[in-house]
Design an enzyme around this catalytic site. Sequence first.
Site, mmCIF file in Angstrom:
data_model
loop_
_atom_site.group_PDB
_atom_site.id
_atom_site.type_symbol
_atom_site.label_atom_id
_atom_site.label_comp_id
_atom_site.label_asym_id
_atom_site.label_seq_id
_atom_site.Cartn_x
_atom_site.Cartn_y
_atom_site.Cartn_z
ATOM 1 N N GLU A 1 0.855 -1.193 0.000
ATOM 2 C CA GLU A 1 0.000 0.000 0.000
ATOM 3 C C GLU A 1 0.887 1.238 0.000
ATOM 4 O OE1 GLU A 1 -2.483 2.862 -0.178
ATOM 5 O OE2 GLU A 1 -3.313 0.824 -0.268
ATOM 6 N N HIS B 1 -43.214 -4.403 14.937
ATOM 7 C CA HIS B 1 -43.994 -3.160 14.858
ATOM 8 C C HIS B 1 -43.677 -2.289 16.082
ATOM 9 C CE1 HIS B 1 -47.349 -0.449 14.092
ATOM 10 N NE2 HIS B 1 -47.659 -0.539 15.378
#
Length: 474
Positions: free
Chosen positions: A39, A450
Site C-alpha cells: 500500500e 412493529h
Amino acid sequence: MVVGDIATGTDVLIIGAGPGGYVAAIRAAQKGLDTTLVERDSYGGTCLNVGCIPSKAFITAADLADEVSNAEHMGISADPAVEMATMTEWKDGVVDQLTSGVEKLCKANQVNLLKGTATFADENKVRVAHGGEGQGSESIEFKHAIIATGSRPIQIPNFAYADEPVWSSTDALAATEVPDKLVVVGAGYIGMELSTTFAKLGSDVTVIEMLDDVLPGYEDDVSRIVRKRAESLGIEFNFGEGASGWEETDDGIVVTSETEDGEESSYEADKVLVAVGRSPVSDTLELENAGVETDDRGFITTDDRTRTNVDHIHAVGDVAGEPMLAHAASKEGIVAAEVIAGEPAAMDVQAIPAAVFTDPEIGTVGLTEAEAADNGFEPVVGEMPFRASGRALTTGHTDGFVRIVADEPTGFVLGAQIVGPEASELIAEVTLAIELGATIEDIASTVHTHPTLAEAVMEAAENAQGQAIHTLNR
C-alpha cells in the site's frame, strides 16, 4: 533502512489495501498462503480514508444539524452552530480508528505489510519503491497477484485539483470551513450526497449537470423525490450545462458553463466541487510488463473468478470496473483469494445491492420492472409509501416508498427500489430474499416487528399479492 534493491518472494502479492485488497489479503492468509500486501498511501484505501466512511460521517453530522434546526413542529427549537474544523477532526478520528483497525487485523492474520508503490517488472515480479529519499526499492517475486488499486476522481479540462478553489471529493471531505457559496459540477451520487451535506451545513449550493436530471441510472420517480428534497434545501439545479472554466474575482471565483447550443452562464462561488465520476488507477502499474490487458478506459477485464487475461494475476474492486462499490470489492477479494487457494469460488451472487446516502436515502438491488420485462419475466410490482408507515411518521421522514419486483408466475423476488428513511439498511432484506431464491409470499408472510420501517417491505410484498392492509392495493 533499505538502500538499493533486495529480492523477496511470496505466494500472493496484493497491490492496494482498500476494501478489496485488505479483505483478499486476510482471506488468503487464512487459507495458509504467504501473503504480502503493498500500500502506497493509507490502509483502508479510498473507502475508509477519503470516500465511504468520511462522507457518511459528514452526512450524519449535517443531518443532525438539519434535524435540530427544523424540529419546531415537534416542540423543539434550536439554532446549532457548525464548527467545521471540529467536525473534520471528529471525522478524522473515526477514519483513524478504522484504518488502524485494518492494519491490526492484517498483522493478526500474519499478512506481510509493505509500504510503497508497486509496478510490474514481469508477470511474476513487481518492484516496490519505498517512499522517502534514500529508502530504495525491492523486488518481490510472486506465484499469484491481486490488483486492487481502486479509482481516483475524474478531472475535467480547466479544473485542476491542484488549484486551491477547485475541490475533488477528497478535498471536500477535508474541509475545515463551510464555503458560503459552492458550485458542484455533476449530479451523480457523489455530487448529490455532497451537495445535500454542504447545503445542510449552510452553503448556498448551485449544481451544474450536463444531463436533464439528477442521479442518472435511477428510475424517474426515485430521482425526482431526491431532487425535490434537495430543492427544498435551497439547492439550485442547472441541467443541460457543462462546466467550461473558472476565474478568480475580488470576492471569490466565477464558474462558467456552456450548453450544447453554446449558451453560456456564470455562477459566483467560493469553491467549485468537481464530481463527475471516477477512473481506474491502472496507469501507474506498468501492466504491459506483465501482459495484463485493460479496456479503452483503463479498467482491467476479469472473468467471474476475478482472473485477468493472465490467469495467475487477478483484479478486484474499482480497477476492474462496475459495480464500483466497496462491498462488491470485498466480495471479489474473497473470491480471488479462494480461487488462488484452489477452491471452487466464483462471483455467483444473485444480486449486489447499492445505496446512495442522499436525503432521502436510496437503496436498490436486482431488477427494475422494466429490466425484468426485458429479461423475459412477467413482473408484478408491489409498493408501500412511507407516508402510510407509522414508524416513518414518528420520525418525521415520510418521503418515498418501498417497491418490490417479482416474477408473477413463480413469485420469485427479482429486485427492489427503496427511496426513503434508512433505505440503505432496508435493502438488505430484499437482497437476502433474492440470494435465497425467496418468493414474494415468503416476505409477506414473515412477521415484522412493529412499529418499524421494515414493515414497509412486508406491506410492499403484500401489495404485490393484492393483499395489502395498510395501503391501497394496486
